[in-house]
Design an enzyme around this catalytic site. Structure first.
Site, PDB file in Angstrom:
ATOM      1  N   CYS A   2       0.828  -1.211   0.000  1.00 54.42           N
ATOM      2  CA  CYS A   2       0.000   0.000   0.000  1.00 54.42           C
ATOM      3  C   CYS A   2       0.860   1.258   0.000  1.00 54.42           C
ATOM      4  O   CYS A   2       1.953   1.277   0.564  1.00 54.42           O
ATOM      5  CB  CYS A   2      -0.869   0.045   1.249  1.00 54.42           C
ATOM      6  N   TRP A  74      -2.898  -2.704  -1.480  1.00 49.40           N
ATOM      7  CA  TRP A  74      -2.467  -4.082  -1.699  1.00 49.40           C
ATOM      8  C   TRP A  74      -3.240  -4.898  -0.668  1.00 49.40           C
ATOM      9  O   TRP A  74      -3.018  -4.742   0.537  1.00 49.40           O
ATOM     10  CB  TRP A  74      -0.954  -4.191  -1.471  1.00 49.40           C
ATOM     11  N   ASN A 100      -2.081   2.386   5.657  1.00 45.86           N
ATOM     12  CA  ASN A 100      -1.193   1.262   5.322  1.00 45.86           C
ATOM     13  C   ASN A 100      -0.969   0.461   6.590  1.00 45.86           C
ATOM     14  O   ASN A 100      -0.835   1.052   7.665  1.00 45.86           O
ATOM     15  CB  ASN A 100       0.186   1.748   4.859  1.00 45.86           C
ATOM     16  N   GLY A 101      -0.839  -0.861   6.458  1.00 45.70           N
ATOM     17  CA  GLY A 101      -0.543  -1.682   7.624  1.00 45.70           C
ATOM     18  C   GLY A 101      -1.692  -2.625   7.951  1.00 45.70           C
ATOM     19  O   GLY A 101      -2.601  -2.830   7.138  1.00 45.70           O
ATOM     20  N   LYS A 485      14.090 -15.530  -8.545  1.00 46.07           N
ATOM     21  CA  LYS A 485      13.797 -14.593  -9.637  1.00 46.07           C
ATOM     22  C   LYS A 485      12.862 -15.236 -10.649  1.00 46.07           C
ATOM     23  O   LYS A 485      11.902 -14.627 -11.088  1.00 46.07           O
ATOM     24  CB  LYS A 485      15.124 -14.201 -10.304  1.00 46.07           C
ATOM     25  N   GLU A 488       9.226 -15.800  -9.083  1.00 45.96           N
ATOM     26  CA  GLU A 488       8.419 -14.638  -8.699  1.00 45.96           C
ATOM     27  C   GLU A 488       7.816 -13.912  -9.889  1.00 45.96           C
ATOM     28  O   GLU A 488       6.747 -13.329  -9.769  1.00 45.96           O
ATOM     29  CB  GLU A 488       9.202 -13.667  -7.806  1.00 45.96           C
ATOM     30  N   LYS A 600       6.851  -4.292  -4.145  1.00 48.68           N
ATOM     31  CA  LYS A 600       8.272  -3.961  -4.137  1.00 48.68           C
ATOM     32  C   LYS A 600       8.760  -3.751  -2.706  1.00 48.68           C
ATOM     33  O   LYS A 600       9.811  -4.221  -2.317  1.00 48.68           O
ATOM     34  CB  LYS A 600       8.501  -2.694  -4.957  1.00 48.68           C
TER      35      LYS A 600
HETATM   36  O1  M6R Z   1      13.858  -4.094   0.209  1.00 44.03           O
HETATM   37  P1  M6R Z   1      14.395  -5.404   0.709  1.00 44.03           P
HETATM   38  O2  M6R Z   1      15.682  -5.773   0.096  1.00 44.03           O
HETATM   39  O3  M6R Z   1      14.442  -5.478   2.201  1.00 44.03           O
HETATM   40  O4  M6R Z   1      13.312  -6.456   0.229  1.00 44.03           O
HETATM   41  C1  M6R Z   1      13.395  -7.794   0.607  1.00 44.03           C
HETATM   42  C2  M6R Z   1      12.589  -8.665  -0.327  1.00 44.03           C
HETATM   43  O5  M6R Z   1      11.230  -8.366  -0.230  1.00 44.03           O
HETATM   44  C3  M6R Z   1      13.032  -8.493  -1.792  1.00 44.03           C
HETATM   45  O6  M6R Z   1      14.403  -8.715  -1.911  1.00 44.03           O
HETATM   46  C4  M6R Z   1      12.282  -9.472  -2.704  1.00 44.03           C
HETATM   47  O7  M6R Z   1      12.615 -10.772  -2.400  1.00 44.03           O
HETATM   48  C5  M6R Z   1      12.614  -9.136  -4.140  1.00 44.03           C
HETATM   49  N1  M6R Z   1      11.616  -8.274  -4.692  1.00 44.03           N
HETATM   50  C6  M6R Z   1      12.740 -10.319  -5.004  1.00 44.03           C
HETATM   51  O8  M6R Z   1      13.130  -9.961  -6.297  1.00 44.03           O
END
Ligand code: M6R
Length: 605
Positions: A2, A74, A100-101, A485, A488, A600
């Site tokens: 969100c 989200w 959010n949350g 990768k 996902e 993200k």
């Molecule tokens: O922002 P961060 O690196 O803490 O995020 C951790 C994961 O959510 C992130 O690396 C996620 O696994 C990736 N989007 C995968 O490509």
């Protein structure tokens, strides 16, 4: 996940909100909405299921005002729909809120205070705004007092932005665990869950701490705790560059970000080494590592995989054991720690709630911490003792690529700086500037082979539902990242496996036509063993694709990678796997940048 954006005191409020929401799109969302007002009781609420473009089409230039709040949702409570999209309204419609949350005690609040209330959807947010409204209407409290009272009851994680339709000159905001920032404009002010949402308008920000309430007016920002005590806080300037946020001529951010990796490597060289190749890492960080007896890397997803890829290098150069922790696990239970731990938080966004909950605990326990992040001024950066920046430029695609390689490279500078400070012979012999330049060249060579990767992927992964990545040692860690990768974004079920472990159970899944991608970096002994595992799966019908560093390459290998220093081989070896994920997704006609169900910035625990 969100996103929130709000503005007060600017006649272009609608544009500011819509542009801010567009900048938050990369975080992942399923619906969006805005409330805009031009004066008491003149406000309008517009919501849409789907993309910001759908919201814009509904607004179609007909919404003008000087204040408003907007949201990308989200789904957590209740499916994605227009009814569940934010903003939500109180029972009478007087109050409007975005959130959010996750509110943990929403059912209890509903049963205790809101028995006769009518709700439009299933969200926990609606309960929150009804609760504030209840205190305004049933107890005749001012909006500020009612909000304060509600905040003392609500449990969980939240970033709230609240508006009173009768007085749109004020935004009321509060946060606990979820990110929220104030943006300071010229004659107007903003609020956003991410600096990115406000960066077109300002680069001056004020942070909000957990359990603080802020009254945002066009020319004034008042921060207070929940007891009403005012808090003074200086603003800071964020070093974000709006020009980096565009996609340029690229069809997808992911491809752009994959291509940016040689530049990121060179940027790290110029940031963390001087013209003579001397390390330029903050001496306070070097000292913090020297004072630690064990390094604990805490991270999630791709960042966790980058931690594993850096473990051996860190251990050998700093001469300290390195332990990895999955942030979402450590949030509940910490292992037995050493006498002098240093917690290293690897996080691209600096906002991951799972990592942050461990940092909060570490701070309570007085454990020193270092956040290695791509986002200056992010929550984990602000709250850790030290920060080491990745300098990778904004990463917008949900699938992390350049942040992974930048994390390994940034940790290499830290490891070498500490090793040199300790007189470690391996660190002194490791010519990192030269070796990382070779890595940049190796990446460029791999990137020039996109057509080859594309055709191999079409053949190997065109219709498959599952696949395996296998490797040993460093290659096993790359296999973990490569499989994350692929799954996902392409939705191909994929496991990253230690090649030698296959025969202990998983090899039963290998049958005719199962794709197995084998990773062999230039360690002769290890590569020879992996070749044995390749033979085993081929004997059972697997279709094998090999990604091999040139020192151990055979004539019939599929993708050959320019050889680099073993500490940095994970960077070179991961590049073809990023392209494999990209092309597999493209061939399936899926949205490379916005995979389903993912966000993200994962700001809920
Ligand atoms: O922002 P961060 O690196 O803490 O995020 C951790 C994961 O959510 C992130 O690396 C996620 O696994 C990736 N989007 C995968 O490509």
């Amino acid at each position: 996940m969100c996103g929130i954006v709000g503005v007060v005191g600017n006649p272009n409020a609608t544009d500011i909100l819509l542009q801010g929401l567009e900048k938050l799109e990369y975080r992942g969302y399923d619906s969006a909405g805005i409330y805009v007002s031009n004066g008491a009781e003149s406000g309008r609420l517009v919501k849409a299921n789907g993309r910001i473009a759908d919201l814009e089409a509904k607004v179609s230039g007909q919404l003008a005002g000087f204040a408003g709040i907007g949201h990308t949702r989200w789904a957590t409570h209740g499916k994605p729909s227009e009814l569940n999209a934010h903003p939500h309204q109180s029972e009478s419609g007087r109050l409007v809120m975005v959130h959010n949350g996750v509110i943990e005690n929403y059912a209890e609040i509903r049963a205790t205070y809101l028995e006769n209330h009518h709700f439009q959807g299933q969200t926990d947010t609606e309960i929150a705004v009804h609760l504030v409204g209840h205190f305004v209407e049933a107890e005749s409290l001012s909006v500020l007092e009612a909000f304060k009272k509600a905040l003392n009851i609500i449990e969980g994680s939240y970033a709230f932005a609240l508006m009173d339709t009768e007085n749109p000159e004020v935004l009321y905001v509060a946060k606990n665990k979820s990110p929220l920032l104030i943006g300071l404009g010229d004659g107007y002010n903003l609020v956003g869950s991410d600096a990115m949402a406000m960066i077109r308008e300002t680069s001056d920000f004020k942070e909000i701490h957990d359990k603080e309430l802020v009254i945002v007016e066009k020319d004034q920002v008042t921060i207070m705790d929940y007891a009403g005590n005012t808090v003074e806080r200086d603003s800071y300037t964020a070093e974000l560059d709006l020009s980096d946020i565009g996609k340029g001529t690229y069809p997808y951010y992911m491809l752009k970000e994959i291509d940016e990796q040689p530049t990121v490597m060179r940027k790290l060289i110029s940031t963390y080494a001087d013209a003579d190749g001397q390390m330029q890492v903050d001496p306070a960080i070097v000292q913090a590592v020297q004072e630690a007896d064990r390094l604990y890397i805490i991270a999630a997803g791709t960042s966790y995989n980058a931690g594993f890829a850096s473990k051996k290098m860190l251990e050998e150069l700093t001469e300290r054991p390195v332990e990895l922790g999955i942030a979402s696990e450590w949030g509940y239970e910490m292992p037995l720690l050493s006498q002098k731990p240093l917690f290293i938080f690897l996080t691209q966004s600096g906002e991951t709630a799972d990592s942050r909950q461990v940092l909060v605990k570490a701070n309570e326990m007085g454990i020193p911490s270092l956040t290695v992040t791509n986002v200056p001024g992010s929550t984990l950066s602000r709250e850790a003792t030290y920060t080491l920046l990745l300098h990778a430029g904004p990463e917008i695609a949900v699938a992390s690529t350049k942040a992974y390689t930048a994390q390994i490279a940034a940790l290499a500078f830290l490891a070498k700086a500490v090793g040199e400070a300790n007189g470690n012979a391996k660190a002194e012999a490791f010519d990192l500037v030269h070796e990382l330049s070779l890595v940049a060249q190796s990446i460029e060579a791999s990137l020039s082979e996109k057509d080859l990767v594309d055709s191999k992927v079409r053949k190997l992964l065109g219709t498959t539902r599952n696949a395996f990545y296998i490797g040993r040692g460093q290659d096993y860690y790359v296999a973990m990242e490569a499989s994350l990768k692929l799954k996902e974004i392409s939705y191909i079920q994929c496991e990253g496996f230690a090649a030698g472990e296959l025969k202990h159970g998983t090899i039963s899944l290998i049958e005719d036509g199962v794709p197995v991608i084998a990773l062999l970096s230039a360690n002769e002994k290890v590569a020879a063993h992996t070749r044995g595992n390749i033979a085993e799966v081929q004997a059972r019908g697997a279709h094998v694709l090999t990604i091999v560093e040139e020192g151990v390459a055979h004539e019939d290998d599929d993708i050959v990678v320019n050889q680099v220093h073993p500490y940095l081989s994970s960077i070179a070896m991961v590049i073809p796997t990023q392209l494999i994920a990209y092309f597999a997704t493209l061939h399936r006609g899926l949205d490379v940048d916005k995979p389903r169900n993912l966000a993200k910035s994962v700001t809920v625990e």
